[in-house]
Design an enzyme around this catalytic site. Structure first.
Site, PDB file in Angstrom:
ATOM      1  N   TYR A 124      98.193 183.361  37.619  1.00  0.00           N
ATOM      2  CA  TYR A 124      96.891 183.781  38.133  1.00  0.00           C
ATOM      3  C   TYR A 124      96.908 184.381  39.528  1.00  0.00           C
ATOM      4  O   TYR A 124      95.914 184.979  39.949  1.00  0.00           O
ATOM      5  CB  TYR A 124      95.917 182.608  38.052  1.00  0.00           C
ATOM      6  N   PHE A 415      88.528 171.394  33.679  1.00  0.00           N
ATOM      7  CA  PHE A 415      87.574 172.166  32.891  1.00  0.00           C
ATOM      8  C   PHE A 415      88.266 173.348  32.228  1.00  0.00           C
ATOM      9  O   PHE A 415      89.399 173.648  32.525  1.00  0.00           O
ATOM     10  CB  PHE A 415      86.390 172.634  33.731  1.00  0.00           C
TER      11      PHE A 415
END
Length: 415
Positions: A124, A415
Site C-alpha cells: 500500500y 476492519f
C-alpha cells in the site's frame, strides 16, 4: 477480454462474496445466509469488483469511518476493507484500478484521510499509505507478575463485576467513545460492531461463536470506566497443576485507573497462569502496571493502521501539536490527490495550513506524511534513511518538535 472494474449491483454480490472468500483462502462458496447477512452492512455504491467474462476476480469495499486525530478531534475517513485479487489474475493492475477509483471518490466526498489494515507491508505504500499506528501483544506469566493474588480487587475503591452481552451492548458504546475522545488512532464502532462482539450478529456457522467473559470496572464513584472481554481455557495437564490461559479480546479503559484495575483482575483469575493481552499500543500502560515487567513476553510488534492523507491542509489543521513553530512541506503524491507545497503554522492562537510558493524546507511523500500525522514516527529517523529530505538543515528536528506525541497512536480495531 478487458477486465471490467465497476461498482456492484445487488445481483453481483454472491459472486463477489465467492471471490472474496477465494482471495482470503476460505471455502469459495457464498451461502444465501452469508449474502443476506453481509448485505445488511455493505454499501454497494462503495463496493468494487473486477469482472472477467462475467466472473468476479477481485474485490474491494470501503465505508465511512470517524478517526481520532492527535488532540481528540475526529476526521472523516474512507475505511478500506475486503481487498482481494484472485490468484488467476494477479499482477494485472486490478488493485491499482480499484484503489484509484475509490480514493478519487473519497476525495470528491470530502473525506480527509483513507485508512486500512494492511495484510502485507509492501503493497500500500505505492498508493500513498503509510503506517500510522502500530500494535503490540504480550503474554504475561501470571506467577511472575508480582500482583498480590490474595487481594485481587481494585486498590482504589472501585469494583469489578461480571456482566452479560446485553449489558455490554448497553454500556460499551459510550465507554468506547470516551476512549476514542482521548486516544488518537482510534476509530468509531457502530451498533453492528457491538452486536457482533456479543454474538448476536455476524455468526454464520454452527459452533463459530464462543461466549466470552465480560468484566466491567466501576470507579469508587460508581461510574463505568473500563470493560474487558476475554476467553479462558482450563488446562490442568498430567501433573494436575492448572495452566490455563486468558485471551483478551477487547479491553476498553476510559481512565488509567480502569486499565490498571482490569490488568490486575485478569492476572488474579484462579487457574490462570498466562494472560495474552490482545492488540495493544506499543507503549501500553501494561509494563508500567506490572510489579515485575519481565513477566510480560512480547509476542507481536507490528504496523497496524495505515493512513493515506487526501486533504493535507484539513488533516494538519485537525490535530494538535506539541509546541509552536512553522514548517514548509513539499508533499509528493504520485496519484495526484494531495500533493503540493504547504506552509504549516502552529501558534498559540491555533493551527493554519495553506498552499504556498515559498521555498520548501522538508520534502516527503504523502505516505511518509501519513506516518508522521498520528505522531508515532520521527522525521529525523526517516531523514536518516532518506525517506524524507531536509531542504533546510534542522527541518526534520522542527517537524519532530511539532508532530511527535507523548503517547503512541493506537487503533484497537480490525476492519
Amino acid at each position: 477480454m478487458t477486465v471490467d472494474v465497476r461498482t456492484l449491483a445487488e445481483s453481483d454480490y454472491p459472486d463477489w462474496l465467492r471471490a472474496l472468500n477465494t482471495g482470503f483462502l476460505r471455502p469459495p462458496v457464498a451461502t444465501d445466509e452469508d449474502v443476506a447477512d453481509r448485505l445488511t452492512f455493505t454499501l454497494l455504491d462503495r463496493t468494487l469488483g473486477a469482472f472477467d467474462d462475467g466472473r468476479c476476480v477481485a474485490t474491494f469495499r470501503s465505508f465511512p469511518q470517524q478517526l481520532t486525530a492527535v488532540g481528540g478531534r475526529t476526521v472523516a475517513a474512507d475505511a478500506i476493507s475486503n481487498v482481494t485479487v484472485s490468484p488467476t489474475h494477479r499482477r494485472r493492475g486490478l488493485l491499482g484500478r480499484m484503489v484509484a477509483a475509490d480514493l478519487a471518490a473519497a476525495k470528491e466526498r470530502g473525506e480527509v484521510v483513507a485508512t486500512l489494515i494492511a495484510a502485507e507491508y509492501q503493497i500500500y505504500g505505492r498508493y500513498g499509505f503509510g503506517p500510522g499506528a502500530w500494535i503490540a501483544e504480550w503474554e504475561i506469566d501470571v506467577q511472575r507478575a508480582g500482583f498480590d493474588r490474595q487481594r485481587p480487587g481494585p486498590d482504589d475503591g472501585g469494583r469489578i463485576d461480571l456482566v452479560d452481552g446485553a449489558e455490554v451492548r448497553r454500556i460499551g458504546p459510550a465507554l468506547h467513545e470516551r476512549l476514542r475522545g482521548r486516544q488518537h488512532g482510534a476509530v468509531d464502532r457502530d451498533d453492528r460492531w457491538w452486536r457482533a462482539a456479543t454474538g448476536v450478529a455476524g455468526v454464520r456457522a454452527p459452533g463459530a461463536w464462543t461466549e466470552p467473559f465480560h468484566a466491567v470496572y466501576h470507579s469508587a464513584g460508581g461510574e463505568v470506566e473500563g470493560l474487558v472481554a476475554y476467553t479462558a481455557d482450563s488446562d490442568w495437564g498430567a501433573t494436575k497443576q492448572p495452566s490455563g490461559t486468558v485471551q483478551v479480546l477487547d479491553l476498553v479503559a476510559a481512565s488509567p485507573a480502569a486499565e490498571r484495575a482490569l490488568w490486575r483482575y485478569l492476572c488474579s483469575v484462579d487457574w490462570i497462569t498466562k494472560v495474552r493481552t490482545g492488540r495493544r499500543a506499543p507503549d501500553d500502560l501494561l509494563l508500567a502496571v506490572l510489579p515485575d515487567p519481565r513477566a510480560a513476553r512480547i509476542l507481536t510488534l507490528s504496523d497496524w493502521l495505515w493512513v493515506r492523507l487526501l486533504d493535507v491542509p484539513a488533516a494538519l489543521e485537525a490535530r494538535t501539536y506539541s509546541g509552536t513553530g512553522a514548517l514548509i512541506l513539499e508533499v509528493e503524491d504520485r496519484q495526484g490527490l494531495a500533493g503540493g507545497r504547504f506552509r504549516l503554522d502552529v501558534t498559540p492562537a491555533g493551527v493554519r495550513c495553506v498552499p504556498t510558493e515559498d521555498a520548501a524546507e522538508l520534502a516527503l511523500s504523502v505516505g511518509e506524511l501519513g506516518s508522521l500525522w498520528l505522531g508515532g514516527e520521527s522525521a529525523v529517523r526517516l531523514a536518516e534513511v532518506d525517506r524524507v529530505v531536509e531542504l533546510r538543515p534542522g527541518a526534520a528536528a522542527v517537524a519532530d518538535a511539532l508532530f511527535r506525541t507523548s503517547r503512541r497512536a493506537w487503533c484497537p480495531d480490525q476492519f
